[in-house]
Design an enzyme around this catalytic site. Structure first.
Site, PDB file in Angstrom:
ATOM      1  N   SER A  14       0.853  -1.186   0.000  1.00 54.43           N
ATOM      2  CA  SER A  14       0.000   0.000   0.000  1.00 54.43           C
ATOM      3  C   SER A  14       0.888   1.236   0.000  1.00 54.43           C
ATOM      4  O   SER A  14       1.784   1.359   0.862  1.00 54.43           O
ATOM      5  CB  SER A  14      -0.881   0.017   1.256  1.00 54.43           C
ATOM      6  OG  SER A  14      -1.347   1.339   1.485  1.00 54.43           O
ATOM      7  N   ASP A  41      -4.941   3.339  -0.911  1.00 53.93           N
ATOM      8  CA  ASP A  41      -5.902   3.520   0.186  1.00 53.93           C
ATOM      9  C   ASP A  41      -6.567   4.880   0.029  1.00 53.93           C
ATOM     10  O   ASP A  41      -5.992   5.913   0.388  1.00 53.93           O
ATOM     11  CB  ASP A  41      -5.185   3.423   1.526  1.00 53.93           C
ATOM     12  CG  ASP A  41      -4.874   1.981   1.868  1.00 53.93           C
ATOM     13  OD1 ASP A  41      -3.718   1.668   2.179  1.00 53.93           O
ATOM     14  OD2 ASP A  41      -5.812   1.155   1.812  1.00 53.93           O
ATOM     15  N   HIS A  72      -8.775   0.723  -2.686  1.00 51.16           N
ATOM     16  CA  HIS A  72      -9.591   0.414  -1.502  1.00 51.16           C
ATOM     17  C   HIS A  72     -10.326   1.688  -1.150  1.00 51.16           C
ATOM     18  O   HIS A  72      -9.728   2.650  -0.685  1.00 51.16           O
ATOM     19  CB  HIS A  72      -8.649  -0.032  -0.380  1.00 51.16           C
ATOM     20  CG  HIS A  72      -9.313  -0.220   0.956  1.00 51.16           C
ATOM     21  ND1 HIS A  72      -8.598  -0.378   2.112  1.00 51.16           N
ATOM     22  CD2 HIS A  72     -10.622  -0.296   1.312  1.00 51.16           C
ATOM     23  CE1 HIS A  72      -9.434  -0.526   3.131  1.00 51.16           C
ATOM     24  NE2 HIS A  72     -10.662  -0.473   2.676  1.00 51.16           N
ATOM     25  N   GLY A 148      -8.099   3.722   8.267  1.00 52.01           N
ATOM     26  CA  GLY A 148      -7.785   5.149   8.322  1.00 52.01           C
ATOM     27  C   GLY A 148      -6.304   5.434   8.451  1.00 52.01           C
ATOM     28  O   GLY A 148      -5.833   6.498   8.053  1.00 52.01           O
ATOM     29  N   GLY A 150      -2.070   3.687   8.550  1.00 47.01           N
ATOM     30  CA  GLY A 150      -1.126   2.581   8.454  1.00 47.01           C
ATOM     31  C   GLY A 150      -0.392   2.412   9.781  1.00 47.01           C
ATOM     32  O   GLY A 150      -0.521   3.237  10.690  1.00 47.01           O
ATOM     33  N   GLY A 151       0.362   1.320   9.877  1.00 47.32           N
ATOM     34  CA  GLY A 151       1.220   1.119  11.046  1.00 47.32           C
ATOM     35  C   GLY A 151       0.509   0.711  12.319  1.00 47.32           C
ATOM     36  O   GLY A 151       1.074   0.794  13.408  1.00 47.32           O
ATOM     37  N   ASP A 182      -6.091  -6.795   5.299  1.00 42.57           N
ATOM     38  CA  ASP A 182      -5.530  -5.445   5.228  1.00 42.57           C
ATOM     39  C   ASP A 182      -5.409  -4.883   6.638  1.00 42.57           C
ATOM     40  O   ASP A 182      -6.400  -4.642   7.319  1.00 42.57           O
ATOM     41  CB  ASP A 182      -6.468  -4.555   4.390  1.00 42.57           C
ATOM     42  CG  ASP A 182      -5.972  -3.131   4.291  1.00 42.57           C
ATOM     43  OD1 ASP A 182      -6.681  -2.308   3.680  1.00 42.57           O
ATOM     44  OD2 ASP A 182      -4.902  -2.828   4.836  1.00 42.57           O
ATOM     45  N   GLY A 183      -4.116  -4.711   7.025  1.00 39.35           N
ATOM     46  CA  GLY A 183      -3.902  -4.056   8.312  1.00 39.35           C
ATOM     47  C   GLY A 183      -3.049  -4.884   9.242  1.00 39.35           C
ATOM     48  O   GLY A 183      -3.464  -5.966   9.655  1.00 39.35           O
ATOM     49  N   GLY A 204       1.472  -2.221   4.138  1.00 38.17           N
ATOM     50  CA  GLY A 204       1.923  -0.840   3.977  1.00 38.17           C
ATOM     51  C   GLY A 204       3.228  -0.613   4.717  1.00 38.17           C
ATOM     52  O   GLY A 204       4.309  -0.627   4.137  1.00 38.17           O
ATOM     53  N   SER A 205       3.142  -0.469   6.032  1.00 36.78           N
ATOM     54  CA  SER A 205       4.333  -0.119   6.824  1.00 36.78           C
ATOM     55  C   SER A 205       5.342  -1.263   6.899  1.00 36.78           C
ATOM     56  O   SER A 205       6.522  -1.018   7.189  1.00 36.78           O
ATOM     57  CB  SER A 205       3.890   0.292   8.234  1.00 36.78           C
ATOM     58  OG  SER A 205       3.079  -0.729   8.798  1.00 36.78           O
TER      59      SER A 205
HETATM   60  C1  DX5 Z   1      -6.297   1.106   6.643  1.00 38.64           C
HETATM   61  C2  DX5 Z   1      -5.309   0.975   5.528  1.00 38.64           C
HETATM   62  C3  DX5 Z   1      -4.080   0.292   6.067  1.00 38.64           C
HETATM   63  C4  DX5 Z   1      -3.027   0.049   5.040  1.00 38.64           C
HETATM   64  C5  DX5 Z   1      -2.073  -1.024   5.523  1.00 38.64           C
HETATM   65  O1  DX5 Z   1      -6.665   2.364   6.761  1.00 38.64           O
HETATM   66  O2  DX5 Z   1      -5.940   0.220   4.542  1.00 38.64           O
HETATM   67  O3  DX5 Z   1      -4.505  -0.942   6.596  1.00 38.64           O
HETATM   68  O4  DX5 Z   1      -3.578  -0.375   3.869  1.00 38.64           O
HETATM   69  O5  DX5 Z   1      -1.365  -0.478   6.583  1.00 38.64           O
HETATM   70  P1  DX5 Z   1      -0.314  -1.361   7.422  1.00 38.64           P
HETATM   71  O6  DX5 Z   1       0.122  -2.496   6.546  1.00 38.64           O
HETATM   72  O7  DX5 Z   1       0.794  -0.415   7.750  1.00 38.64           O
HETATM   73  O8  DX5 Z   1      -1.089  -1.837   8.618  1.00 38.64           O
END
Ligand code: DX5
Length: 231
Positions: A14, A41, A72, A148, A150-151, A182-183, A204-205
């Site tokens: 992401s 995102d 997304h 909303g 990442g991380g 996701d997440g 993402g992170s």
């Molecule tokens: C939610 C986003 C995040 C992102 C992934 O708002 O959709 O989940 O894609 O973030 P990480 O992989 O850093 O949790």
């Protein structure tokens, strides 16, 4: 088509956590390091508090990579925006069941444009809310954080929801459809997420961070996968 349960796991970085001042490099690094998709995102400041970007960003990313792109849509009334994202060249649109009055019609509209249709739901939304649309989805995406940002930390209760999503798709004849997560996907959570039934992972992170290169980060994630699912 083989069941997605046995196919190699797909990883979708992401760009939410990427360095936006050099997005061309960050996306190219992910592509060269073997990323399978790029995830955008999209946040409108209403469905979720932050605002990120819209279809113009999708068009820009389209011009930067050959990888398939998933958007997304963390937005209210996604029905007002799908046309712009499809015209921008995305390959998958993932909508929230909580964000539209007519999810079934919207998913049909996405599929009719030969774009993969994904449904996703917040951690507090019962899986039963998506049962009626599961048969027409190419992907169920389990939000394993509250959307909303990442991380964030992976929500452990998501593992049973991943299992339920896989069971739901298989029960309606969609063994071909993906279970996405996701997440909080990282080297310490990825194996249990895949063993629970997921085969398509947003990261993402874990991919974009200051600790290591994108290539090293993706390699680290892949190494943490069960052997048979590394692709
Ligand atoms: C939610 C986003 C995040 C992102 C992934 O708002 O959709 O989940 O894609 O973030 P990480 O992989 O850093 O949790």
């Amino acid at each position: 088509m083989t069941s997605s349960k046995s196919r190699p796991v797909q990883i979708a970085p992401s760009i939410l956590s990427a360095d936006w001042t050099r997005l061309d490099e960050q996306i190219s690094d992910a592509e060269q390091a073997g990323a399978d998709w790029i995830t955008l995102d999209v946040m409108d400041g209403n469905f979720v508090p932050p605002i990120t970007f819209g279809a113009q960003m999708a068009a820009a990313v389209r011009s930067l990579t050959e990888l398939p792109i998933e958007a997304h849509l963390m937005v209210e009334h996604p029905e007002d925006h799908i046309e712009d994202f499809i015209n921008a060249g995305v390959n998958c649109l993932t909508i929230h069941i909580e964000s539209t009055r007519h999810p079934h019609r919207l998913l049909q509209q996405i599929s009719e444009r030969s774009v993969e249709a994904g449904i996703t739901l917040n951690p507090g939304t019962p899986l039963s809310e998506i049962e009626a649309v599961a048969p027409i989805c190419d992907r169920i995406q389990i939000m394993s954080v509250n959307p909303g940002w990442g991380g964030q930390q992976f929500i452990p209760q998501s593992l049973s929801r991943i299992r339920q999503a896989r069971t739901m798709l298989d029960a309606c004849g969609r063994e071909d459809a993906d279970v996405a997560v996701d997440g909080g996907v990282n080297e310490s959570t990825i194996a249990s997420i895949v063993e629970a039934g997921a085969n398509w992972l947003v990261a993402g992170s874990a991919v974009y961070n200051k600790r290591e290169s994108v290539a090293d980060a993706l390699a680290r994630l892949r190494r943490a996968l069960p052997d048979a699912r590394r692709g």
